[in-house]
Design a protein around this motif. Structure first.
Motif, PDB file in Angstrom:
ATOM      1  N   ALA A 159       0.823  -1.218   0.235  1.00  0.00           N
ATOM      2  CA  ALA A 159      -0.008  -0.063   0.078  1.00  0.00           C
ATOM      3  C   ALA A 159       0.774   1.136   0.004  1.00  0.00           C
ATOM      4  O   ALA A 159       0.413   2.206  -0.719  1.00  0.00           O
ATOM      5  CB  ALA A 159      -0.898   0.068   1.145  1.00  0.00           C
ATOM      6  N   LEU A 160       1.862   1.290   0.707  1.00  0.00           N
ATOM      7  CA  LEU A 160       2.906   2.281   0.610  1.00  0.00           C
ATOM      8  C   LEU A 160       3.525   2.665  -0.492  1.00  0.00           C
ATOM      9  O   LEU A 160       3.835   3.896  -0.987  1.00  0.00           O
ATOM     10  CB  LEU A 160       4.009   2.022   1.993  1.00  0.00           C
ATOM     11  CG  LEU A 160       3.548   2.235   3.463  1.00  0.00           C
ATOM     12  CD1 LEU A 160       4.539   1.948   4.274  1.00  0.00           C
ATOM     13  CD2 LEU A 160       2.665   3.514   3.657  1.00  0.00           C
ATOM     14  N   PHE A 203       0.926   4.049  -2.896  1.00  0.00           N
ATOM     15  CA  PHE A 203       0.824   5.552  -2.613  1.00  0.00           C
ATOM     16  C   PHE A 203       1.910   6.011  -3.278  1.00  0.00           C
ATOM     17  O   PHE A 203       1.666   7.399  -3.600  1.00  0.00           O
ATOM     18  CB  PHE A 203       0.619   5.507  -1.121  1.00  0.00           C
ATOM     19  CG  PHE A 203       0.209   6.993  -0.590  1.00  0.00           C
ATOM     20  CD1 PHE A 203      -0.882   7.461  -0.937  1.00  0.00           C
ATOM     21  CD2 PHE A 203       1.136   7.665  -0.072  1.00  0.00           C
ATOM     22  CE1 PHE A 203      -1.303   8.924  -0.682  1.00  0.00           C
ATOM     23  CE2 PHE A 203       0.945   9.329   0.600  1.00  0.00           C
ATOM     24  CZ  PHE A 203      -0.154   9.624   0.349  1.00  0.00           C
ATOM     25  N   TYR A 229       0.999   6.527  -6.888  1.00  0.00           N
ATOM     26  CA  TYR A 229      -0.098   7.425  -6.812  1.00  0.00           C
ATOM     27  C   TYR A 229       0.556   8.927  -6.735  1.00  0.00           C
ATOM     28  O   TYR A 229       0.145   9.771  -7.543  1.00  0.00           O
ATOM     29  CB  TYR A 229      -0.786   7.124  -5.579  1.00  0.00           C
ATOM     30  CG  TYR A 229      -2.128   7.935  -5.521  1.00  0.00           C
ATOM     31  CD1 TYR A 229      -3.363   7.417  -6.338  1.00  0.00           C
ATOM     32  CD2 TYR A 229      -2.270   8.935  -4.603  1.00  0.00           C
ATOM     33  CE1 TYR A 229      -4.719   8.235  -6.192  1.00  0.00           C
ATOM     34  CE2 TYR A 229      -3.598   9.790  -4.621  1.00  0.00           C
ATOM     35  CZ  TYR A 229      -4.847   9.173  -5.084  1.00  0.00           C
ATOM     36  OH  TYR A 229      -5.866   9.951  -5.352  1.00  0.00           O
ATOM     37  N   GLN A 235      -1.920  14.697  -5.932  1.00  0.00           N
ATOM     38  CA  GLN A 235      -1.433  15.218  -4.734  1.00  0.00           C
ATOM     39  C   GLN A 235      -2.542  16.436  -3.959  1.00  0.00           C
ATOM     40  O   GLN A 235      -3.102  16.867  -4.985  1.00  0.00           O
ATOM     41  CB  GLN A 235       0.092  15.830  -4.735  1.00  0.00           C
ATOM     42  CG  GLN A 235       1.129  14.678  -5.503  1.00  0.00           C
ATOM     43  CD  GLN A 235       2.297  15.639  -5.536  1.00  0.00           C
ATOM     44  OE1 GLN A 235       2.466  16.698  -5.498  1.00  0.00           O
ATOM     45  NE2 GLN A 235       3.266  14.660  -6.240  1.00  0.00           N
ATOM     46  N   LEU A 279      -9.557   9.764  -4.562  1.00  0.00           N
ATOM     47  CA  LEU A 279      -9.709   8.752  -3.841  1.00  0.00           C
ATOM     48  C   LEU A 279     -11.164   8.232  -2.923  1.00  0.00           C
ATOM     49  O   LEU A 279     -11.602   7.521  -2.678  1.00  0.00           O
ATOM     50  CB  LEU A 279      -8.486   8.518  -2.587  1.00  0.00           C
ATOM     51  CG  LEU A 279      -7.423   8.176  -3.127  1.00  0.00           C
ATOM     52  CD1 LEU A 279      -6.445   8.081  -1.870  1.00  0.00           C
ATOM     53  CD2 LEU A 279      -7.516   6.464  -3.643  1.00  0.00           C
ATOM     54  N   LEU A 314      -7.065  -0.962  -1.058  1.00  0.00           N
ATOM     55  CA  LEU A 314      -6.271   0.258  -1.053  1.00  0.00           C
ATOM     56  C   LEU A 314      -5.160   0.308  -1.946  1.00  0.00           C
ATOM     57  O   LEU A 314      -5.132   1.159  -2.737  1.00  0.00           O
ATOM     58  CB  LEU A 314      -5.752   0.788   0.262  1.00  0.00           C
ATOM     59  CG  LEU A 314      -5.143   2.199   0.296  1.00  0.00           C
ATOM     60  CD1 LEU A 314      -6.437   3.167  -0.038  1.00  0.00           C
ATOM     61  CD2 LEU A 314      -4.701   2.429   1.979  1.00  0.00           C
ATOM     62  N   SER A 315      -4.483  -0.756  -1.807  1.00  0.00           N
ATOM     63  CA  SER A 315      -3.262  -0.843  -3.110  1.00  0.00           C
ATOM     64  C   SER A 315      -3.705  -0.796  -4.481  1.00  0.00           C
ATOM     65  O   SER A 315      -3.244  -0.284  -5.258  1.00  0.00           O
ATOM     66  CB  SER A 315      -2.398  -2.210  -2.495  1.00  0.00           C
ATOM     67  OG  SER A 315      -1.905  -2.149  -1.397  1.00  0.00           O
ATOM     68  N   LEU A 346      -5.064   2.342  -5.410  1.00  0.00           N
ATOM     69  CA  LEU A 346      -3.979   3.197  -5.803  1.00  0.00           C
ATOM     70  C   LEU A 346      -3.389   2.917  -7.058  1.00  0.00           C
ATOM     71  O   LEU A 346      -2.872   3.980  -7.671  1.00  0.00           O
ATOM     72  CB  LEU A 346      -3.164   3.362  -4.467  1.00  0.00           C
ATOM     73  CG  LEU A 346      -3.579   3.946  -3.117  1.00  0.00           C
ATOM     74  CD1 LEU A 346      -2.560   3.624  -2.131  1.00  0.00           C
ATOM     75  CD2 LEU A 346      -3.691   5.370  -3.338  1.00  0.00           C
TER      76      LEU A 346
END
Length: 207
Positions: free
Chosen positions: A44-45, A48, A51, A57, A65, A96-97, A100
């Motif tokens: 996920a990080l 992100f 992303y 941003q 999102l 979430l992953s 993104l």
């Protein structure tokens, strides 16, 4: 209509659309196969980071999102209640992953590139007489352009309810949303027919 594409010069933007779609498919399979919470948090990080690299941003990134955030949270909560907190957390980071990654690819790829890749992929089916490749590409392009518009219409209807002091209920939200969406769909269909897009594609194939 709105587009999810974010114009920016980055490595992700320079990659061909076909490469990004194939990579997205493999990454999605890898995320689905990841075991345990820690690998999913790391995934996920990393997603992100991709992303943010795509240019999503600040407020624009959060807005992209927001439409799926509630759905992801509800699914994760349901999983936690049924299978346990750890499984719920894994579901949260897994979804979430995937979200993104998909949003990053969409934001870094112009709509016409998406349509071109889908159309090329559908060519074998067209040769077999099963579908029209141009229609498949057009349908995918319209779906990608139309989804943000539906979200904006929902927000406008919800804000109108709040301004009038009305409670947000599905029965009062869905009706206006469906009606306005169908009207917009009719307008788009009329515009497509007026420009003779389908007719042009047919002439190309005949020549």
């Amino acid at each position: 209509m709105m587009s999810l594409y974010v114009q920016r010069r980055s490595l992700l933007h320079r990659l061909p659309a076909a490469v990004k779609l194939v990579a997205l498919a493999f990454l999605a399979l890898a995320v689905l196969a990841l075991p345990g919470l820690v690998p999913l948090v790391i995934a996920a990080l990393l997603a992100f980071g991709l992303y943010l690299h795509a240019g999503l941003q600040g407020r624009a990134g959060l807005a992209a999102l927001k439409p799926l955030a509630l759905s992801i949270a509800l699914i994760a909560l349901f999983t936690a209640l049924v299978a346990g907190p750890r499984e719920g957390a894994e579901t949260l980071f897994r979804l979430l992953s995937l979200t993104l990654l998909a949003t990053a690819v969409t934001a870094s790829t112009p709509l016409h590139d998406f349509m071109a890749v889908i159309e090329r992929a559908a060519r074998p089916l067209e040769r077999a007489g099963l579908v029209r490749a141009a229609d498949i590409g057009l349908a995918v392009g319209l779906a990608l352009r139309f989804l943000p518009e539906v979200v904006n219409r929902y927000r406008a209807i919800a804000e109108a309810h709040q301004a009038r002091g009305l409670k947000l209920r599905a029965t009062t939200l869905l009706g206006p949303l469906i009606i306005s969406t169908l009207r917009e769909a009719d307008a788009i269909a009329a515009a497509i027919d007026a420009r003779g897009i389908r007719g042009h594609e047919k002439e190309k194939r005949e020549t």
